[in-house]
Design an enzyme around this catalytic site. Sequence first.
Site, short mmCIF file in Angstrom:
data_model
loop_
_atom_site.label_atom_id
_atom_site.label_comp_id
_atom_site.label_asym_id
_atom_site.label_seq_id
_atom_site.Cartn_x
_atom_site.Cartn_y
_atom_site.Cartn_z
N VAL A 191 -1.87 -1.91 12.59
CA VAL A 191 -1.12 -2.95 13.28
C VAL A 191 0.33 -2.51 13.42
O VAL A 191 0.93 -2.02 12.47
CB VAL A 191 -1.19 -4.29 12.51
CG1 VAL A 191 -0.23 -5.33 13.11
CG2 VAL A 191 -2.61 -4.82 12.49
N LYS B 197 0.87 -1.18 0.00
CA LYS B 197 0.00 0.00 0.00
C LYS B 197 0.90 1.23 0.00
O LYS B 197 1.78 1.36 0.85
CB LYS B 197 -0.89 0.00 1.25
CG LYS B 197 -1.78 1.22 1.36
CD LYS B 197 -2.67 1.16 2.59
CE LYS B 197 -2.01 1.70 3.84
NZ LYS B 197 -1.94 3.18 3.95
N LYS C 273 -6.81 8.11 -0.06
CA LYS C 273 -8.04 8.45 0.62
C LYS C 273 -8.79 9.53 -0.16
O LYS C 273 -9.05 10.63 0.32
CB LYS C 273 -7.80 8.86 2.06
CG LYS C 273 -7.21 7.70 2.85
CD LYS C 273 -7.36 7.83 4.33
CE LYS C 273 -6.75 6.63 5.02
NZ LYS C 273 -5.30 6.46 4.70
N ASP D 134 -3.12 4.53 -1.83
CA ASP D 134 -3.87 5.06 -0.69
C ASP D 134 -3.82 6.59 -0.68
O ASP D 134 -2.99 7.19 -0.02
CB ASP D 134 -3.26 4.51 0.61
CG ASP D 134 -4.04 5.03 1.83
OD1 ASP D 134 -5.12 5.61 1.64
OD2 ASP D 134 -3.55 4.84 2.95
N GLN E 35 0.88 1.79 15.34
CA GLN E 35 -0.33 2.43 15.85
C GLN E 35 -0.99 1.66 17.00
O GLN E 35 -2.00 2.09 17.54
CB GLN E 35 -1.35 2.66 14.72
CG GLN E 35 -0.99 3.84 13.81
CD GLN E 35 -2.03 4.03 12.72
OE1 GLN E 35 -3.21 4.27 12.99
NE2 GLN E 35 -1.63 3.90 11.47
N ARG F 10 5.30 1.11 9.46
CA ARG F 10 6.55 1.47 10.15
C ARG F 10 7.22 0.28 10.84
O ARG F 10 8.44 0.18 10.83
CB ARG F 10 6.27 2.59 11.16
CG ARG F 10 6.09 3.94 10.47
CD ARG F 10 5.56 5.01 11.41
NE ARG F 10 4.10 5.01 11.47
CZ ARG F 10 3.38 5.79 12.29
NH1 ARG F 10 3.98 6.60 13.12
NH2 ARG F 10 2.05 5.74 12.27
#
Lengths: 218, 218
Positions: free
Chosen positions: B169, B30, B60, B58, B172, B191
């Site tokens: 996941v 992504k 959005k 992505d 975060q 990350r």
Amino acid sequence: MPLIVAVDRVVDPEVLRGLCEGVNGIDGVKVGLPAVLRGGLEWASRIAGACSGLRVLDYKLADVEHVMRLTVEPFLESYNVFIAHSFVGAHGALLGLKELLDDRGAKLALVASMSHEGSMEVYDKASPWVEEVIRRVDPWGLIAPATRPSLVRRLRGRFPGKAILSPGVGAQGARPGSALCAGADYEIVGRAIMDSRDPRASAESIVEAQEVALRACR
Amino acid sequence: MPLIVAVDRVVDPEVLRGLCEGVNGIDGVKVGLPAVLRGGLEWASRIAGACSGLRVLDYKLADVEHVMRLTVEPFLESYNVFIAHSFVGAHGALLGLKELLDDRGAKLALVASMSHEGSMEVYDKASPWVEEVIRRVDPWGLIAPATRPSLVRRLRGRFPGKAILSPGVGAQGARPGSALCAGADYEIVGRAIMDSRDPRASAESIVEAQEVALRACR
């Protein structure tokens, strides 16, 4: 000076410079994501530099704080207004973006509603919560569609201190001056100027039509 | 293979290729807007080409149909999943985007909720209307935060035929496997893999943790 020119494709910055310097009534430029993706960062900076006044980056940001901050970072030198969606909320999103923009002397404009039919499916139904976010984030300005003057009027009443920027004049159907008469501070016009054979003449006639409309409604 | 790697900065496509080809369990990549703006269109295409499986852009997206179509156009050759916000509604927005993606053999994934606190200020309060948009647009997939498994569980129940992709996941806070156990099809990790000293070892340990979690919950 209530007209902002929207640039939605990669055009020669000198064409825009001629418009911004030559037409009394133009107070800025709004540049969209499709054009920046095609033109690249250097073009994005040059096109913004072609106009004094408001230099609006229109990505309609709608992500978490961390991503929105990373997205605007390369544009903070050349743009001074950034558009984001009120829909993503204050905490962990717009408050952090606003803080960055404040620090860097830039302004935040929040979308309060949109011009298309789909805006009534969710956005407008959620307007009490959207307005709560606007109050909490306290942005410089709001984005509200010229195609729906009653909505502009309502926002004008609720947020007297905010600049209201209204897209939708021209190709999308709203007449020049209609949003100004409803309480907007700026009307944003793209295709009716930039796709015209004579952009300068088109811009001048729009400014004139705004003035005529304003004389009639005030 | 339930792991998608999120690339949020400009990295060498060969590093990603090593991950996607070397780690059993990775099924795609992504790529976010901040990285594409910095890396440019050619890098965006090369980084997508480094992984087979899902190649997710992505941005959005949250604009009217016309602008969203223009935005995805340069990426239709290299990406096969595009993320947009459900809150912009079907008519004049997502239906037209979906039509373009269908024509070009690409998939649409709609954000149903977000991972940050601000998501509860508007998005989640508007969830009945958001779900109506999802039913109307009928996308391939949904985006729902791994940090809120009860929400993933609810969407799984309401939209049994849709792929659910869950970011959040790792950095975060959500544990590997927690969204899968709640009914997601993919977990998106950025990350915790890409900022690790040994991305491959980190990816392998996440895949292993997913498997352990799945054995415990199924």
